[in-house]
Design an enzyme around this catalytic site. Structure first.
Site, PDB file in Angstrom:
ATOM      1  N   TYR A  97      14.882 -37.929  -8.499  1.00 29.08           N
ATOM      2  CA  TYR A  97      14.131 -38.610  -9.555  1.00 29.08           C
ATOM      3  C   TYR A  97      15.095 -39.304 -10.512  1.00 29.08           C
ATOM      4  CZ  TYR A  97      10.889 -39.210 -13.497  1.00 29.08           C
ATOM      5  OH  TYR A  97      10.139 -39.721 -14.521  1.00 29.08           O
ATOM      6  N   SER A 117      13.155 -43.324 -17.175  1.00 30.49           N
ATOM      7  CA  SER A 117      12.948 -41.976 -17.700  1.00 30.49           C
ATOM      8  C   SER A 117      14.157 -41.564 -18.519  1.00 30.49           C
ATOM      9  CB  SER A 117      12.754 -40.984 -16.547  1.00 30.49           C
ATOM     10  OG  SER A 117      12.830 -39.646 -17.012  1.00 30.49           O
TER      11      SER A 117
END
Length: 254
Positions: A160, A147
């Protein structure tokens, strides 16, 4: 695309990016074995690849559960006899879970652990069970999904961000350890990727992101499918250990 026909690709995680990738893989004649914690999503992904001209089979599985991951890999071998590629795209992104992923001071350790189990340990498990079969099939490609949160720095979503950064390290470890045995491993880092309906229904978010990126539009699952299909194909045989941002220029890095 060269070098995808009849390749068997295991996909861990279903959804928009998986569907976009499956559609392209199917059009190139690949076979997919897809698992997701939501069985309907996995079945939809198989339908997409079949409609595009490929073949596939689905299984319900939790990527954080070792027995479930082993069952996914076993299904690929039982159905097709080989594994040529692995695409890891699963993540803990349920809205209620994301809301609980705060910062290093406030985060609940159960949320931290759940992100570790799904986002990071899950990718280790799929690699653990798929790699021996990929080697036995003559080598192949692993593509992991990270990401832009890895590079951007965020005020929240600490679990995350950290787990996605860990996947980058796992990617390089696999590339270094198994390269001589014919395995290449790369990561893709998506920016904002929305389906066509998602773009239409996310006006304010789309406008905000478009002001921040050089590209004139938001990313679609097809954009991700194109780079993932390339990395899974024989055309990318000399690319390994890389993390590639696919984000309309949001993160520019060398």
């Amino acid at each position: 695309m060269e070098g995808l026909k009849d390749k068997v690709i295991v996909i861990a995680g279903a959804g928009g990016i998986s569907d976009g990738t499956a559609k392209l893989l199917g059009s190139y004649g690949a076979k997919i074995v897809v698992g997701d914690i939501i069985n309907e999503n996995a079945l939809r992904c198989v339908k997409v690849v079949q409609e595009a001209g490929g073949d596939g089979v689905a299984i319900q599985m939790d990527i954080s559960k070792e027995d479930d991951v082993k069952a996914l890999v076993d299904l690929a071998i039982d159905k097709y006899g080989q594994i040529n590629g692995l695409f890891n795209v699963a993540a803990n992104i349920a809205p209620d879970e994301v809301a609980k992923d705060t910062d290093p001071v406030d985060i609940n350790l159960e949320i931290w652990q759940k992100n570790l189990d799904i986002n990071l340990t899950g990718y280790l498990l799929t690699s653990k069970y798929a790699i021996p079969h990929i080697i036995a099939s003559g080598g192949g490609s692993i593509v992991n999904t990270i990401s832009d949160a890895v590079y951007a720095g965020m005020h929240d979503k600490v679990a995350y961000s950290v787990t996605k950064a860990g996947i980058g390290a796992l990617t390089r470890n696999i590339a270094a350890r198994y390269g001589k045995q014919g395995i290449r491993c790369n990561a893709v880092s998506p920016g904002l990727v929305l389906t066509e309906s998602g773009i239409q229904n996310s006006g304010h978010l789309v406008e905000m992101v478009l002001q921040m990126i050089p590209a004139p539009r938001i990313g679609t699952p097809k954009d991700m499918g194109a780079i993932v299909s390339f990395l899974l194909s024989d055309l990318s045989e000399w690319i390994t250990g890389q993390s590639i941002c696919v984000d309309g220029g949001a993160i520019m890095r060398s």
